[in-house]
Design a protein around this motif. Structure first.
Motif, PDB file in Angstrom:
ATOM      1  N   SER A   1       0.841  -1.207   0.000  1.00 45.94           N
ATOM      2  CA  SER A   1       0.000   0.000   0.000  1.00 45.94           C
ATOM      3  C   SER A   1       0.878   1.259   0.000  1.00 45.94           C
ATOM      4  O   SER A   1       0.455   2.307  -0.492  1.00 45.94           O
ATOM      5  CB  SER A   1      -0.968  -0.012   1.182  1.00 45.94           C
ATOM      6  OG  SER A   1      -0.248  -0.202   2.364  1.00 45.94           O
ATOM      7  N   ALA A   2       2.096   1.150   0.519  1.00 43.56           N
ATOM      8  CA  ALA A   2       2.972   2.332   0.566  1.00 43.56           C
ATOM      9  C   ALA A   2       3.880   2.428  -0.663  1.00 43.56           C
ATOM     10  O   ALA A   2       4.775   3.282  -0.708  1.00 43.56           O
ATOM     11  CB  ALA A   2       3.815   2.278   1.833  1.00 43.56           C
ATOM     12  N   ALA A   3       3.672   1.583  -1.657  1.00 40.36           N
ATOM     13  CA  ALA A   3       4.553   1.614  -2.840  1.00 40.36           C
ATOM     14  C   ALA A   3       4.490   2.985  -3.512  1.00 40.36           C
ATOM     15  O   ALA A   3       3.417   3.587  -3.622  1.00 40.36           O
ATOM     16  CB  ALA A   3       4.135   0.530  -3.825  1.00 40.36           C
ATOM     17  N   THR A   4       5.625   3.470  -3.969  1.00 46.64           N
ATOM     18  CA  THR A   4       5.667   4.798  -4.598  1.00 46.64           C
ATOM     19  C   THR A   4       5.374   4.662  -6.098  1.00 46.64           C
ATOM     20  O   THR A   4       5.549   3.582  -6.680  1.00 46.64           O
ATOM     21  CB  THR A   4       7.071   5.416  -4.448  1.00 46.64           C
ATOM     22  OG1 THR A   4       8.001   4.573  -5.160  1.00 46.64           O
ATOM     23  CG2 THR A   4       7.484   5.519  -2.991  1.00 46.64           C
ATOM     24  N   PRO A   5       4.972   5.767  -6.730  1.00 43.03           N
ATOM     25  CA  PRO A   5       4.733   5.729  -8.185  1.00 43.03           C
ATOM     26  C   PRO A   5       5.984   5.249  -8.928  1.00 43.03           C
ATOM     27  O   PRO A   5       5.886   4.551  -9.939  1.00 43.03           O
ATOM     28  CB  PRO A   5       4.401   7.179  -8.538  1.00 43.03           C
ATOM     29  CG  PRO A   5       3.899   7.789  -7.261  1.00 43.03           C
ATOM     30  CD  PRO A   5       4.608   7.073  -6.139  1.00 43.03           C
ATOM     31  N   GLU A   6       7.160   5.603  -8.432  1.00 41.98           N
ATOM     32  CA  GLU A   6       8.402   5.196  -9.106  1.00 41.98           C
ATOM     33  C   GLU A   6       8.565   3.677  -9.031  1.00 41.98           C
ATOM     34  O   GLU A   6       9.004   3.037  -9.990  1.00 41.98           O
ATOM     35  CB  GLU A   6       9.628   5.861  -8.460  1.00 41.98           C
ATOM     36  CG  GLU A   6       9.712   7.367  -8.661  1.00 41.98           C
ATOM     37  CD  GLU A   6       8.695   8.156  -7.831  1.00 41.98           C
ATOM     38  OE1 GLU A   6       8.288   7.661  -6.751  1.00 41.98           O
ATOM     39  OE2 GLU A   6       8.290   9.238  -8.279  1.00 41.98           O
ATOM     40  N   GLN A   7       8.209   3.092  -7.877  1.00 43.22           N
ATOM     41  CA  GLN A   7       8.329   1.632  -7.732  1.00 43.22           C
ATOM     42  C   GLN A   7       7.339   0.931  -8.666  1.00 43.22           C
ATOM     43  O   GLN A   7       7.671  -0.076  -9.300  1.00 43.22           O
ATOM     44  CB  GLN A   7       8.076   1.222  -6.270  1.00 43.22           C
ATOM     45  CG  GLN A   7       9.218   1.643  -5.353  1.00 43.22           C
ATOM     46  CD  GLN A   7       8.900   1.425  -3.879  1.00 43.22           C
ATOM     47  OE1 GLN A   7       7.741   1.401  -3.477  1.00 43.22           O
ATOM     48  NE2 GLN A   7       9.934   1.253  -3.072  1.00 43.22           N
ATOM     49  N   ILE A   8       6.125   1.487  -8.773  1.00 47.52           N
ATOM     50  CA  ILE A   8       5.113   0.899  -9.663  1.00 47.52           C
ATOM     51  C   ILE A   8       5.618   0.956 -11.106  1.00 47.52           C
ATOM     52  O   ILE A   8       5.546  -0.014 -11.861  1.00 47.52           O
ATOM     53  CB  ILE A   8       3.756   1.641  -9.500  1.00 47.52           C
ATOM     54  CG1 ILE A   8       3.222   1.399  -8.079  1.00 47.52           C
ATOM     55  CG2 ILE A   8       2.749   1.198 -10.560  1.00 47.52           C
ATOM     56  CD1 ILE A   8       2.048   2.266  -7.674  1.00 47.52           C
ATOM     57  N   GLU A   9       6.167   2.119 -11.436  1.00 47.14           N
ATOM     58  CA  GLU A   9       6.718   2.338 -12.777  1.00 47.14           C
ATOM     59  C   GLU A   9       7.841   1.328 -13.079  1.00 47.14           C
ATOM     60  O   GLU A   9       7.904   0.744 -14.168  1.00 47.14           O
ATOM     61  CB  GLU A   9       7.253   3.792 -12.776  1.00 47.14           C
ATOM     62  CG  GLU A   9       7.738   4.351 -14.083  1.00 47.14           C
ATOM     63  CD  GLU A   9       6.734   4.203 -15.200  1.00 47.14           C
ATOM     64  OE1 GLU A   9       5.546   4.467 -14.983  1.00 47.14           O
ATOM     65  OE2 GLU A   9       7.183   3.789 -16.301  1.00 47.14           O
ATOM     66  N   ALA A  10       8.692   1.102 -12.087  1.00 46.07           N
ATOM     67  CA  ALA A  10       9.833   0.185 -12.284  1.00 46.07           C
ATOM     68  C   ALA A  10       9.342  -1.247 -12.507  1.00 46.07           C
ATOM     69  O   ALA A  10       9.872  -1.973 -13.359  1.00 46.07           O
ATOM     70  CB  ALA A  10      10.771   0.252 -11.079  1.00 46.07           C
ATOM     71  N   VAL A  11       8.286  -1.638 -11.781  1.00 52.50           N
ATOM     72  CA  VAL A  11       7.740  -2.994 -11.977  1.00 52.50           C
ATOM     73  C   VAL A  11       7.142  -3.100 -13.383  1.00 52.50           C
ATOM     74  O   VAL A  11       7.355  -4.093 -14.092  1.00 52.50           O
ATOM     75  CB  VAL A  11       6.685  -3.315 -10.884  1.00 52.50           C
ATOM     76  CG1 VAL A  11       5.996  -4.641 -11.181  1.00 52.50           C
ATOM     77  CG2 VAL A  11       7.337  -3.358  -9.503  1.00 52.50           C
ATOM     78  N   CYS A  12       6.427  -2.059 -13.797  1.00 51.79           N
ATOM     79  CA  CYS A  12       5.829  -2.078 -15.143  1.00 51.79           C
ATOM     80  C   CYS A  12       6.927  -2.189 -16.206  1.00 51.79           C
ATOM     81  O   CYS A  12       6.775  -2.914 -17.194  1.00 51.79           O
ATOM     82  CB  CYS A  12       4.988  -0.816 -15.388  1.00 51.79           C
ATOM     83  SG  CYS A  12       3.467  -0.795 -14.423  1.00 51.79           S
ATOM     84  N   ARG A  13       8.033  -1.472 -15.989  1.00 47.63           N
ATOM     85  CA  ARG A  13       9.135  -1.538 -16.960  1.00 47.63           C
ATOM     86  C   ARG A  13       9.697  -2.950 -17.043  1.00 47.63           C
ATOM     87  O   ARG A  13       9.982  -3.460 -18.118  1.00 47.63           O
ATOM     88  CB  ARG A  13      10.244  -0.548 -16.561  1.00 47.63           C
ATOM     89  CG  ARG A  13      10.093   0.812 -17.234  1.00 47.63           C
ATOM     90  CD  ARG A  13      11.411   1.573 -17.260  1.00 47.63           C
ATOM     91  NE  ARG A  13      12.063   1.613 -15.967  1.00 47.63           N
ATOM     92  CZ  ARG A  13      11.787   2.504 -15.006  1.00 47.63           C
ATOM     93  NH1 ARG A  13      10.870   3.425 -15.212  1.00 47.63           N
ATOM     94  NH2 ARG A  13      12.421   2.461 -13.855  1.00 47.63           N
ATOM     95  N   ARG A  14       9.828  -3.595 -15.879  1.00 46.17           N
ATOM     96  CA  ARG A  14      10.368  -4.961 -15.859  1.00 46.17           C
ATOM     97  C   ARG A  14       9.435  -5.905 -16.636  1.00 46.17           C
ATOM     98  O   ARG A  14       9.888  -6.739 -17.429  1.00 46.17           O
ATOM     99  CB  ARG A  14      10.544  -5.445 -14.413  1.00 46.17           C
ATOM    100  CG  ARG A  14      10.949  -6.919 -14.277  1.00 46.17           C
ATOM    101  CD  ARG A  14      12.352  -7.224 -14.810  1.00 46.17           C
ATOM    102  NE  ARG A  14      13.383  -6.467 -14.119  1.00 46.17           N
ATOM    103  CZ  ARG A  14      14.005  -6.866 -13.008  1.00 46.17           C
ATOM    104  NH1 ARG A  14      13.706  -8.033 -12.488  1.00 46.17           N
ATOM    105  NH2 ARG A  14      14.914  -6.109 -12.427  1.00 46.17           N
ATOM    106  N   VAL A  15       8.121  -5.731 -16.415  1.00 45.73           N
ATOM    107  CA  VAL A  15       7.143  -6.582 -17.112  1.00 45.73           C
ATOM    108  C   VAL A  15       7.276  -6.393 -18.620  1.00 45.73           C
ATOM    109  O   VAL A  15       7.276  -7.357 -19.397  1.00 45.73           O
ATOM    110  CB  VAL A  15       5.696  -6.262 -16.635  1.00 45.73           C
ATOM    111  CG1 VAL A  15       4.660  -6.985 -17.484  1.00 45.73           C
ATOM    112  CG2 VAL A  15       5.530  -6.625 -15.149  1.00 45.73           C
ATOM    113  N   THR A  16       7.425  -5.144 -19.038  1.00 46.07           N
ATOM    114  CA  THR A  16       7.569  -4.850 -20.474  1.00 46.07           C
ATOM    115  C   THR A  16       8.844  -5.484 -21.015  1.00 46.07           C
ATOM    116  O   THR A  16       8.852  -6.081 -22.097  1.00 46.07           O
ATOM    117  CB  THR A  16       7.601  -3.320 -20.698  1.00 46.07           C
ATOM    118  OG1 THR A  16       6.468  -2.750 -20.039  1.00 46.07           O
ATOM    119  CG2 THR A  16       7.549  -2.960 -22.171  1.00 46.07           C
TER     120      THR A  16
END
Ligand code: PEP
Ligand code: MN
Length: 352
Positions: A7-22
């Motif tokens: 729940s405390a994940a930052t937008p940057e962390q979310i972005e980094a996970v999305c980049r890894r998935v891509t």
């Protein structure tokens, strides 16, 4: 696979996970929820290795989803999706029931404005009229097309109602996306996969009606097509299915409402007009739809149903719609829902 972020994940962390998935060759879908963001993964190139994601900062857990639908699932988003419209208070999927009403077809400017004024005064916040009509007979009225879209755009400008109308093919979808607030995909097109994909790339929210013979899973998979293309603003609509009964046009399957709500975060409306095909059955089934927990109603209304160019038999007279709204207002609180106050009467002559 589904990645649940802390729940405390930052937008940057979310972005980094999305980049890894891509990078891994899949498509990430970050869906913010009330408590936390979840990232759905789509792509048809096999499974993702959880270890490649699990260790990234901000990730709470990685869940393997066994159901064939992923993005529409409540596993992805525990809270119901609420469709919002910039500049308007009305929602689909919120605490307030979404009341959608209008004529089956936009026939003339006068008929459209007369209906819009009546349903607005009675409590509808969404105006639905057909511009492109999918008719069983090629000789039946096919809709006014772009001219109808312009009339409905004028209804929005002058009466403040949000506009919903059906797209039947790729050409009409482009136009509907431009003119309307919600793109309806009708029952006959529920499994038109290229149209669903195009709706998934549209800017506007989508209202997806259940096919005439579609199972719950087929309906959810059709919705998955739209979401997998990146359009997460989507609502479903039960409009009756084909059975052996002949006392109604279709059999309104209200039991799909709690079934959808159990499996999916998408809101679901009920259309008792097409669901029964008979004016005298529309109000009772609309009351039942609200009572079983539907997120809203879609009702056909016509000032002179006997003269309607389509679906006159199932269209309510404006007074019947107004009476129904008073009943719905009384049923809604039992379900902890409300009906937004009516926008109010508009002086005759406006917009005509
Ligand atoms: C309509 O909404 O007017 C319509 C044609 O509905 P359905 O796709 O449910 O038949
Ligand atoms: Mn109709």
């Amino acid at each position: 696979m589904l990645i649940v972020m802390q729940s405390a994940a930052t937008p940057e962390q979310i972005e980094a996970v999305c980049r890894r998935v891509t990078t891994l060759g899949f498509r990430p879908h970050a869906i913010p929820g009330a408590q936390r963001t979840a990232i759905g993964i789509t792509g048809n190139q096999g499974a993702v290795e959880p270890a490649a994601i699990e260790e990234l900062p901000g990730v709470a857990e990685v869940i393997l989803v066994s159901k064939p639908y992923k993005l529409v699932s409540r596993d992805l988003k525990p809270d119901t999706t609420v469709l919002r419209f910039p500049g308007h208070g009305a929602t689909i999927g919120g605490k307030e029931l979404a009341i959608v009403a209008g004529p089956c077809s936009v026939e003339t400017r006068e008929q459209t404005f007369a209906t819009a004024r009546a349903v607005r005064a009675a409590g509808a916040h969404f105006f639905r009229g057909g511009a492109f009509k999918p008719r069983t007979s090629p000789y039946a009225f096919q809709g006014l097309g772009k001219e109808a879209l312009q009339i409905m755009a004028d209804v929005r400008a002058e009466l403040g109602l949000l506009i919903i109308t059906e797209a039947v093919d790729e050409h009409s979808l482009e136009l509907v996306d431009e003119y309307a607030d919600v793109i309806q995909i009708g029952a006959r097109n529920m499994q038109n996969f290229s149209l669903l994909k195009m709706a998934g790339r549209a800017r506007k929210p989508v209202l997806l009606k259940r096919g005439l013979a579609a199972t719950l899973e087929e309906l959810l998979m059709a919705a998955e097509y739209v979401m997998s293309e990146g359009n997460y603003n989507l609502a479903l609509c039960e409009r009756g299915i084909r059975t052996f009964t002949d006392h109604t046009r279709n059999t309104l399957d209200l039991s799909i409402v709690p079934a959808v709500q159990r499996l999916s975060h998408l809101p679901i409306l009920v259309d008792p007009s097409h669901g029964t095909g008979k004016r005298n059955k529309v109000a009772p089934m609309a009351r039942a739809a609200v009572a079983c927990g539907a997120d809203g109603l879609l009702i056909e209304v016509h000032p002179k149903p006997e003269e309607a160019l389509s679906d006159g038999m199932q269209s309510l007279y404006p007074e019947q719609f107004a009476a129904l709204m008073l009943e719905v207002e009384q049923i809604a609180p039992i379900l902890k829902r409300t009906v937004a106050p009516a926008l109010g009467a508009v002086p005759a002559g406006v917009g005509v």
